[in-house]
Motif scaffolding. Sequence first.
Motif, PDB file in Angstrom:
ATOM      1  N   HIS A  26       0.866  -1.165   0.000  1.00 51.68           N
ATOM      2  CA  HIS A  26       0.000   0.000   0.000  1.00 51.68           C
ATOM      3  C   HIS A  26       0.905   1.219   0.000  1.00 51.68           C
ATOM      4  CE1 HIS A  26      -3.694  -2.252   0.992  1.00 51.68           C
ATOM      5  NE2 HIS A  26      -2.829  -3.070   1.562  1.00 51.68           N
ATOM      6  N   CYS A  27       0.482   2.260  -0.686  1.00 47.06           N
ATOM      7  CA  CYS A  27       1.267   3.484  -0.776  1.00 47.06           C
ATOM      8  C   CYS A  27       0.352   4.664  -0.493  1.00 47.06           C
ATOM      9  CB  CYS A  27       1.869   3.646  -2.168  1.00 47.06           C
ATOM     10  SG  CYS A  27       2.728   2.184  -2.765  1.00 47.06           S
ATOM     11  N   GLN A  28       0.886   5.640   0.243  1.00 46.35           N
ATOM     12  CA  GLN A  28       0.069   6.806   0.590  1.00 46.35           C
ATOM     13  C   GLN A  28       0.941   8.044   0.692  1.00 46.35           C
ATOM     14  OE1 GLN A  28      -2.329   6.319   4.058  1.00 46.35           O
ATOM     15  NE2 GLN A  28      -3.191   8.361   3.918  1.00 46.35           N
ATOM     16  N   LYS A  29       0.407   9.121   0.178  1.00 47.68           N
ATOM     17  CA  LYS A  29       1.013  10.445   0.326  1.00 47.68           C
ATOM     18  C   LYS A  29      -0.140  11.417   0.446  1.00 47.68           C
ATOM     19  CE  LYS A  29       4.253  13.648  -1.822  1.00 47.68           C
ATOM     20  NZ  LYS A  29       5.166  13.849  -2.969  1.00 47.68           N
ATOM     21  N   SER A  30      -0.322  11.934   1.631  1.00 44.81           N
ATOM     22  CA  SER A  30      -1.428  12.844   1.878  1.00 44.81           C
ATOM     23  C   SER A  30      -2.741  12.136   1.562  1.00 44.81           C
ATOM     24  CB  SER A  30      -1.173  14.102   1.045  1.00 44.81           C
ATOM     25  OG  SER A  30      -2.224  14.958   1.014  1.00 44.81           O
ATOM     26  N   GLU A  31      -3.535  12.670   0.669  1.00 42.15           N
ATOM     27  CA  GLU A  31      -4.834  12.065   0.319  1.00 42.15           C
ATOM     28  C   GLU A  31      -4.736  11.087  -0.855  1.00 42.15           C
ATOM     29  OE1 GLU A  31      -7.636  12.480   2.103  1.00 42.15           O
ATOM     30  OE2 GLU A  31      -6.364  13.616   3.466  1.00 42.15           O
ATOM     31  N   LYS A  32      -3.552  10.823  -1.332  1.00 43.99           N
ATOM     32  CA  LYS A  32      -3.337   9.906  -2.460  1.00 43.99           C
ATOM     33  C   LYS A  32      -3.012   8.525  -1.915  1.00 43.99           C
ATOM     34  CE  LYS A  32      -1.436  13.759  -5.015  1.00 43.99           C
ATOM     35  NZ  LYS A  32      -0.318  14.265  -5.813  1.00 43.99           N
ATOM     36  N   ARG A  33      -3.689   7.509  -2.460  1.00 45.89           N
ATOM     37  CA  ARG A  33      -3.473   6.140  -1.982  1.00 45.89           C
ATOM     38  C   ARG A  33      -3.546   5.161  -3.135  1.00 45.89           C
ATOM     39  NH1 ARG A  33      -7.330   7.625   2.616  1.00 45.89           N
ATOM     40  NH2 ARG A  33      -8.712   7.656   0.857  1.00 45.89           N
ATOM     41  N   CYS A  34      -2.812   4.066  -2.999  1.00 37.23           N
ATOM     42  CA  CYS A  34      -2.889   3.006  -4.003  1.00 37.23           C
ATOM     43  C   CYS A  34      -2.402   1.691  -3.406  1.00 37.23           C
ATOM     44  CB  CYS A  34      -2.072   3.365  -5.247  1.00 37.23           C
ATOM     45  SG  CYS A  34      -0.331   3.632  -4.916  1.00 37.23           S
ATOM     46  N   LYS A  35      -2.652   0.638  -4.152  1.00 35.03           N
ATOM     47  CA  LYS A  35      -2.206  -0.699  -3.770  1.00 35.03           C
ATOM     48  C   LYS A  35      -1.676  -1.366  -5.030  1.00 35.03           C
ATOM     49  CE  LYS A  35      -4.148  -5.062  -1.995  1.00 35.03           C
ATOM     50  NZ  LYS A  35      -5.372  -5.655  -1.410  1.00 35.03           N
ATOM     51  N   TYR A  36      -0.508  -2.010  -4.897  1.00 34.33           N
ATOM     52  CA  TYR A  36       0.105  -2.707  -6.028  1.00 34.33           C
ATOM     53  C   TYR A  36       0.434  -4.140  -5.648  1.00 34.33           C
ATOM     54  CZ  TYR A  36       0.657   1.375  -8.995  1.00 34.33           C
ATOM     55  OH  TYR A  36       0.405   2.450  -9.807  1.00 34.33           O
ATOM     56  N   TRP A  37       0.094  -5.062  -6.549  1.00 34.75           N
ATOM     57  CA  TRP A  37       0.468  -6.465  -6.417  1.00 34.75           C
ATOM     58  C   TRP A  37       1.863  -6.623  -7.007  1.00 34.75           C
ATOM     59  CZ3 TRP A  37      -2.799  -9.206  -3.617  1.00 34.75           C
ATOM     60  CH2 TRP A  37      -4.144  -8.809  -3.574  1.00 34.75           C
ATOM     61  N   LEU A  38       2.692  -7.450  -6.396  1.00 34.79           N
ATOM     62  CA  LEU A  38       4.034  -7.723  -6.898  1.00 34.79           C
ATOM     63  C   LEU A  38       4.148  -9.182  -7.291  1.00 34.79           C
ATOM     64  CD1 LEU A  38       4.341  -5.242  -4.862  1.00 34.79           C
ATOM     65  CD2 LEU A  38       6.740  -5.887  -4.792  1.00 34.79           C
ATOM     66  N   ASP A  39       4.725  -9.427  -8.451  1.00 30.51           N
ATOM     67  CA  ASP A  39       5.022 -10.790  -8.899  1.00 30.51           C
ATOM     68  C   ASP A  39       6.532 -10.946  -8.860  1.00 30.51           C
ATOM     69  OD1 ASP A  39       5.627 -13.113 -10.358  1.00 30.51           O
ATOM     70  OD2 ASP A  39       3.843 -12.886 -11.604  1.00 30.51           O
ATOM     71  N   LYS A  40       7.026 -11.591  -7.817  1.00 29.85           N
ATOM     72  CA  LYS A  40       8.472 -11.668  -7.637  1.00 29.85           C
ATOM     73  C   LYS A  40       9.144 -12.588  -8.655  1.00 29.85           C
ATOM     74  CE  LYS A  40       8.691 -15.145  -3.977  1.00 29.85           C
ATOM     75  NZ  LYS A  40       9.166 -15.396  -2.613  1.00 29.85           N
ATOM     76  N   GLU A  41       8.419 -13.531  -9.193  1.00 31.38           N
ATOM     77  CA  GLU A  41       8.992 -14.437 -10.197  1.00 31.38           C
ATOM     78  C   GLU A  41       9.214 -13.718 -11.528  1.00 31.38           C
ATOM     79  OE1 GLU A  41       9.948 -17.415  -9.196  1.00 31.38           O
ATOM     80  OE2 GLU A  41       9.072 -16.964  -7.242  1.00 31.38           O
TER      81      GLU A  41
END
Length: 84
Positions: A26-41
């Motif tokens: 999850h990432c956040q800066k002030s009112e900005k937010r997001c979520k990213y899935w990671l594929d390590k392979e």
Amino acid sequence: MPTILYINGWRIYFFANESNESIHVHCQKSEKRCKYWLDKELFEIEEAHSYNMNNKDKRIVRKIIFEHFDYIVEQWEKFEERKW
């Protein structure tokens, strides 16, 4: 919600109560937010969702994630071990 990175005002963190979801941040800066899935392979990321972000914000977050990809995966694995 452990914070694993704090870069240029962006807080990169995990949620502790998301049961058995695969690796993501999850990432956040002030009112900005997001979520990213990671594929390590495949060394890839995919946006799960975002809120109040423009394309520039998304590029910045993607760059942060890719620059710290291995560290994020390492922290995720340690985080998962501690949960059990």
